[in-house]
Design a protein around this motif. Sequence first.
Motif, PDB file in Angstrom:
ATOM      1  N   LYS A  31       0.826  -1.206   0.000  1.00  0.00           N
ATOM      2  CA  LYS A  31       0.000   0.000   0.000  1.00  0.00           C
ATOM      3  C   LYS A  31       0.862   1.260   0.000  1.00  0.00           C
ATOM      4  CE  LYS A  31      -0.643   0.021   5.045  1.00  0.00           C
ATOM      5  NZ  LYS A  31      -1.632  -0.051   6.148  1.00  0.00           N
ATOM      6  N   GLU A  32       2.052   1.168   0.601  1.00  0.00           N
ATOM      7  CA  GLU A  32       2.955   2.322   0.606  1.00  0.00           C
ATOM      8  C   GLU A  32       3.351   2.687  -0.832  1.00  0.00           C
ATOM      9  OE1 GLU A  32       2.923   0.362   4.479  1.00  0.00           O
ATOM     10  OE2 GLU A  32       3.352  -0.376   2.449  1.00  0.00           O
ATOM     11  N   THR A  33       3.578   1.650  -1.643  1.00  0.00           N
ATOM     12  CA  THR A  33       3.935   1.871  -3.050  1.00  0.00           C
ATOM     13  C   THR A  33       2.767   2.513  -3.798  1.00  0.00           C
ATOM     14  OG1 THR A  33       5.435  -0.027  -3.068  1.00  0.00           O
ATOM     15  CG2 THR A  33       4.617   0.741  -5.193  1.00  0.00           C
ATOM     16  N   LEU A  34       1.555   2.033  -3.547  1.00  0.00           N
ATOM     17  CA  LEU A  34       0.375   2.578  -4.218  1.00  0.00           C
ATOM     18  C   LEU A  34       0.143   4.038  -3.828  1.00  0.00           C
ATOM     19  CD1 LEU A  34      -2.020  -0.488  -3.825  1.00  0.00           C
ATOM     20  CD2 LEU A  34      -0.856   0.264  -5.910  1.00  0.00           C
ATOM     21  N   TYR A  35       0.338   4.338  -2.552  1.00  0.00           N
ATOM     22  CA  TYR A  35       0.179   5.722  -2.105  1.00  0.00           C
ATOM     23  C   TYR A  35       1.173   6.628  -2.828  1.00  0.00           C
ATOM     24  CZ  TYR A  35      -3.038   4.841   1.800  1.00  0.00           C
ATOM     25  OH  TYR A  35      -4.143   4.536   2.562  1.00  0.00           O
ATOM     26  N   GLY A  40       2.084  10.794  -7.318  1.00  0.00           N
ATOM     27  CA  GLY A  40       2.861  11.272  -8.453  1.00  0.00           C
ATOM     28  C   GLY A  40       4.188  10.598  -8.690  1.00  0.00           C
ATOM     29  N   THR A  41       4.621   9.725  -7.795  1.00  0.00           N
ATOM     30  CA  THR A  41       5.875   9.000  -8.015  1.00  0.00           C
ATOM     31  C   THR A  41       5.713   8.037  -9.179  1.00  0.00           C
ATOM     32  OG1 THR A  41       6.439   9.132  -5.676  1.00  0.00           O
ATOM     33  CG2 THR A  41       7.579   7.458  -6.980  1.00  0.00           C
ATOM     34  N   LYS A  42       6.673   8.004 -10.082  1.00  0.00           N
ATOM     35  CA  LYS A  42       6.585   7.134 -11.248  1.00  0.00           C
ATOM     36  C   LYS A  42       6.901   5.691 -10.865  1.00  0.00           C
ATOM     37  CE  LYS A  42       7.882  10.800 -14.480  1.00  0.00           C
ATOM     38  NZ  LYS A  42       8.865  11.243 -15.499  1.00  0.00           N
ATOM     39  N   PRO A  43       6.137   4.732 -11.404  1.00  0.00           N
ATOM     40  CA  PRO A  43       6.407   3.313 -11.107  1.00  0.00           C
ATOM     41  C   PRO A  43       7.808   2.916 -11.545  1.00  0.00           C
ATOM     42  CG  PRO A  43       4.277   3.586 -12.179  1.00  0.00           C
ATOM     43  CD  PRO A  43       4.973   4.902 -12.283  1.00  0.00           C
ATOM     44  N   SER A  44       8.465   2.120 -10.718  1.00  0.00           N
ATOM     45  CA  SER A  44       9.812   1.636 -11.057  1.00  0.00           C
ATOM     46  C   SER A  44       9.838   0.122 -11.214  1.00  0.00           C
ATOM     47  CB  SER A  44      10.814   2.060  -9.972  1.00  0.00           C
ATOM     48  OG  SER A  44      10.400   1.591  -8.707  1.00  0.00           O
ATOM     49  N   ASP A  45       8.885  -0.575 -10.579  1.00  0.00           N
ATOM     50  CA  ASP A  45       8.817  -2.033 -10.660  1.00  0.00           C
ATOM     51  C   ASP A  45       7.798  -2.402 -11.736  1.00  0.00           C
ATOM     52  OD1 ASP A  45       7.938  -4.767 -10.209  1.00  0.00           O
ATOM     53  OD2 ASP A  45       9.107  -4.671  -8.355  1.00  0.00           O
TER      54      ASP A  45
END
Length: 219
Positions: A31-35, A40-45
């Motif tokens: 959930k931290e990644t989804l938040y 606005g953080t771009k996906p890296s995985d």
Amino acid sequence: MDYHIGQRLKAFREQTKIKMPAIAALTGIAKETLYKWEKGTKPSDINDYFRLKLYLDKMENKLEEEQLDIEYRKPATMRLPLNHNRVPIPQTDGKAAAGTILFSNNEPELIVDRINAPFLGPVEGIIEVSGESMAPTFTSGCRVAISRLNNYRILDWGWYYYIIDKNWQGYVRRVYPGETENSLCLVSDNPNQNKFPPTQRQWEHIEAIFRVMAAIWKF
């Protein structure tokens, strides 16, 4: 990758009111990644990205199907009060055809076909044109989208209006100032002006006027 997927996630959550922990549990993404993505953080995985994309594709399609089903199950016709201060009501029994005038608590209501077309503006219903008086602009069987007026006395001269007279008959005409202050001149578009001549109508002989917003033809 679609680096705007965080915006899709945010829009989806706002529409469905679903909590982030539930999405995390369903997708297997922290959930931290989804938040972070939503902020606005771009996906890296790339694996997490495709898991979220697959989930959103599926759920957005489901939402669209549900909304279409809701629209399909809505009544096909509406009871449109001639009094613009009253709210239109679905005609649940569906017995009266569009163009019919009914009375509810002694108040006249026009039956109109329902339409969902925001791009047309403040359209409140659809009425079918009958006869050739407005051909070639509006041929018989053509349908016109109409809207109630806040003030019947404020009209755009030369524009098309759907008029209901004291006989509770409705027809489309182009409207101009009448010969007297208390009258209107109703003009047909048919080139045969001998058969469909301009007519004068006193305001007292008119029950309601609706603005014609658009025309719809079947091809």
